[in-house]
Enzyme design. Structure first.
Site, short mmCIF file in Angstrom:
data_model
loop_
_atom_site.label_atom_id
_atom_site.label_comp_id
_atom_site.label_asym_id
_atom_site.label_seq_id
_atom_site.Cartn_x
_atom_site.Cartn_y
_atom_site.Cartn_z
N GLU A 310 0.83 -1.20 0.00
CA GLU A 310 0.00 0.00 0.00
C GLU A 310 0.87 1.25 0.00
OE1 GLU A 310 -3.50 -1.95 2.83
OE2 GLU A 310 -2.02 -0.57 3.68
N CYS A 311 0.62 2.14 -0.94
CA CYS A 311 1.24 3.45 -0.98
C CYS A 311 2.77 3.34 -0.87
CB CYS A 311 0.67 4.35 0.12
SG CYS A 311 0.86 6.11 -0.21
N GLY A 312 3.36 3.66 0.27
CA GLY A 312 4.80 3.55 0.42
C GLY A 312 5.31 2.15 0.16
#
Length: 422
Positions: A310-312
């Site tokens: 997720e994301c990072g």
């Protein structure tokens, strides 16, 4: 619940300060946060020594929110819920707002009101909030940024005339305000300022606040989350990989943590590797140096290992991250480049939902980094390929891609529940 008429009124300062004050007095304080925010919860945990729990009526049902509140506050002396934005600000009018959560839980609300440059004009403002929804109980007010004792006495008259409790105030002092940077608040510095605690102790009737809890806690005590018996390996670091919901950990019986900046994970027996979001772009040198970790994750992915990123975490799986200082190789699982250059920064924010394998998943997106694409492709309107269409809270399509590669699922969206996603 500590809430406010608008964002920027000081509810975070007062909520965190009260958590620190009560903890210092020996109370067992259970913190909660309205909405999907995963930064304020880190402050709460630092101050209270207990995980802070997100309460969100878009990502979870009202019944589940009640279960969460009852479960995590069961052994606490005090539960403090920090609101989000303005009290009635939701994703669709007041849907998903702090007010809705207060109504679902039947908890009293203390409004933090920014009194800078105002006096009796606050009366109609407060009157509107008090009477707008009868199922939301405004129990009192704490004023913020009060100019003087005389100013405070004028503000108390407002509460007297409206028949509402004034619990005190914070003076207008720069040292009492919380700093912010980049994506929300800076959690890399110590929290719980002693000056803030002392000021609250002197100027806020905090012992009187405790009596508000006496008639609450009406929620059912049973808890609805089932434990999944799989071996979960989680990347965790103070900043690089830290944005996750506590519920995503509570659901698993066997969890192993590792720090991608320092450790090499043992993935030989893993059922699922979870790479949550954070600020990997702030720690690129360390992530690049730990080549063995990046290699282990790539080998795991290529062999069919299950990964949710997720994301990072998704950024970490890509070929590289580019900044104003240069290019940094990442795991190379996904054939994309992420740009964190200042010129490319663009805020992407909001609730997200999508269907995958017949199941709806909900989450939240908040980032400034972007997929790096050639100028020609951008001009032609080419977009990153997505496995499913993603929608916002109102059902409008958004261009957030969900990337599938072998048994890897990656996206900028932070999912509330990662179980059964693959």
């Amino acid at each position: 619940m500590i809430a406010a008429p608008t964002s920027g009124s000081g509810k975070t300062t007062i909520a965190r300060g009260l958590m620190a004050l009560l903890t210092e007095w020996g109370f067992k304080v259970q913190p909660f946060k309205c909405g999907p925010d995963y930064i304020d919860t880190k402050f709460h945990e630092t101050v209270c020594g207990r995980p802070s729990i997100n309460l969100d009526t878009f990502m979870a049902t009202p019944e589940h929110v009640r279960h969460l509140f009852a479960h995590y506050s069961a052994d606490a002396d005090v539960a403090i819920i920090e609101g989000m934005m303005g009290l009635f600000d939701g994703y669709d009018r007041d849907k998903g707002s702090s007010a809705e959560i207060a109504s679902v839980l039947d908890v009293p609300v203390v409004l933090v009101v920014d009194a800078k440059s105002a006096a009796y004009s606050i009366a109609p403002l407060l009157s509107g909030f008090i009477n707008f929804r009868k199922d939301v109980h405004i129990a009192g007010v704490i004023y913020n940024k009060v100019g003087s004792e005389r100013h405070f006495q004028m503000l108390k008259q407002v509460c007297d005339d409206l028949g509402i409790t004034c619990f005190g105030y914070l003076p207008k002092e720069k040292t009492l305000e919380q700093d912010s940077r980049y994506l929300g608040l800076d959690f890399s510095v110590p929290t719980g300022s002693q000056e803030l605690i002392k000021t609250l102790e002197e100027r806020v009737e905090w012992k009187r606040l405790l009596t508000l809890n006496e008639n609450t806690a009406r929620c059912p005590r049973e808890y609805g989350s089932s434990t999944m018996r799989i071996r979960l390996v989680v990347a965790r670091n103070q900043e690089s990989f830290s944005f996750l919901y506590q519920e995503n950990l509570e659901r698993y019986e066997h969890i192993t943590f590792f720090d991608p900046e320092k450790d090499v994970p043992d993935l030989s027996a893993a059922d699922l590797l979870y790479l949550p979001g954070g600020y990997p772009e702030k720690h690129l040198d360390a992530l690049v140096t730990n080549e063995a970790c990046r290699k282990a994750i790539k080998e795991y992915a290529e062999k069919g290992g299950k990964i949710v990123a997720e994301c990072g975490g998704m950024m970490y799986l890509c070929e590289k991250i580019v900044t104003d200082d240069g290019e940094y190789p990442m795991c190379g699982v996904l054939s994309y480049t992420i740009t964190a250059r200042r010129a490319d920064r663009k805020l992407s924010l909001g609730y997200r939902r999508f269907e995958l394998n017949g199941t709806e998943f909900r989450g939240h997106e908040f980032h400034y980094t972007q997929f790096h694409r050639d100028k020609e492709k951008v001009e032609r309107g080419e977009k990153i390929a997505t496995a499913v269409q993603v929608y916002n809270a109102k059902g409008d399509p958004v261009d957030t891609p969900v990337i599938r590669y072998k048994n890897v699922l990656a996206s900028y969206t932070h999912l509330y529940k990662i179980g059964d996603v693959l």
